[in-house]
Structures are given as C-alpha cells and as structure tokens.
Design a protein around this motif. Structure first.
Motif, PDB file in Angstrom:
ATOM      1  N   GLU A  30      -2.410   9.668   1.492  1.00 44.86           N
ATOM      2  CA  GLU A  30      -2.939  10.837   0.486  1.00 44.86           C
ATOM      3  C   GLU A  30      -3.601  11.920   1.153  1.00 44.86           C
ATOM      4  O   GLU A  30      -3.428  13.073   0.587  1.00 44.86           O
TER       5      GLU A  30
ATOM      6  N   ALA B 263       0.829  -1.323  -0.157  1.00 42.97           N
ATOM      7  CA  ALA B 263       0.088  -0.150  -0.187  1.00 42.97           C
ATOM      8  C   ALA B 263       0.664   1.263  -0.153  1.00 42.97           C
ATOM      9  O   ALA B 263       0.423   2.379  -0.415  1.00 42.97           O
TER      10      ALA B 263
ATOM     11  N   LYS C  93      -3.559   3.681   2.569  1.00 49.61           N
ATOM     12  CA  LYS C  93      -3.520   4.679   1.217  1.00 49.61           C
ATOM     13  C   LYS C  93      -4.367   6.039   1.571  1.00 49.61           C
ATOM     14  O   LYS C  93      -3.846   7.114   1.364  1.00 49.61           O
TER      15      LYS C  93
END
Length: 135
Positions: free
Chosen positions: A130, A52, A126
C-alpha cells in the motif's frame, strides 16, 4: 535432499557450506530444497503472503522467495534457526514496536521457526504494497 553441502571448494572459513546445485526456479522448488523440518513454516509463510498479496507474482529474486508487483515487495529465506523476512528498512522501522520480540536489523526480521505471527506478517505485507515501500 538439501543441496547445501561441501563440494570440495576451498573457503577461508573451515567447514563453510554453500549452495552448488541447480538454483530453484519457483518458491515451491526453493522450499523443497530446504531441510524437511523447515518446510512447514516456509509453506505457511508463503501461504500467508499469498493471502496478504493476492495480486503479487511469486518469483525467485536474489536467490530468495520473493513477492513482486512492479518491484520486489518482500523476500524471505530459510536460515539455520530462523526465517529471514525482508520487507525493507522502512517497514522494520514502521513496525518497530510490534517487532520488539524479534531480532531485527536494517530491513530484516528474524522469525524463529514455530513463531510465525500471521496477523503481523499480513499487516507488514499489506503496508509494504500500500505504501510502495519494498525490500
């Protein structure tokens, strides 16, 4: 052999264990220091996080396996009956519906051994990288 033993140090609680060996320098050393029956799940979680977060650096921070990129993204740690997964309070809140099957606390997800949800872990990891939300 696990380095969580009683070395004769006195504690308030009877039979309280603590770590007294050399601290692990890598996530792999951390995993090897755990009980054998926990290692497979810990390695699996590490591999999922590596997938990931391929650009993250593996390190030990706060005495826990940590994935880092400009800051600590998330941590995990072995406990007696579960893996403590620490993506931070905003992640736990954001994924609260998907985490209903787990015990959670502020910034903590308790994942029972044998119950790692790869897709959910990837989503959380993630999201953390992000959005810049981190442990």
């Amino acid at each position: 052999m696990n380095a969580w033993n009683n070395c004769g140090r006195e504690f308030k609680n009877i039979n309280q264990s603590h770590y007294f060996g050399e601290k692990p320098k890598t996530i792999d050393e951390y995993i090897l220091a755990q009980d054998e029956d926990k290692r497979e799940d810990l390695r699996y979680l590490k591999d999922i996080l590596h997938e990931a977060l391929p650009d993250a650096v593996e390190k030990i921070s706060w005495s826990m396996p940590t994935f880092w990129k400009e800051h600590n993204i998330l941590h995990f740690a072995a406990s007696k009956k579960h893996i403590g997964f620490y993506p931070g309070p905003k992640a736990v809140n954001h994924f609260s519906k998907e985490l209903e099957a787990y015990k959670t606390d502020k910034g903590t997800i308790r994942i029972p051994y044998g119950k790692i949800d790869k897709d959910l872990i990837i989503k959380i990891a993630k999201w953390c990288i992000e959005t810049g939300n981190h442990a």
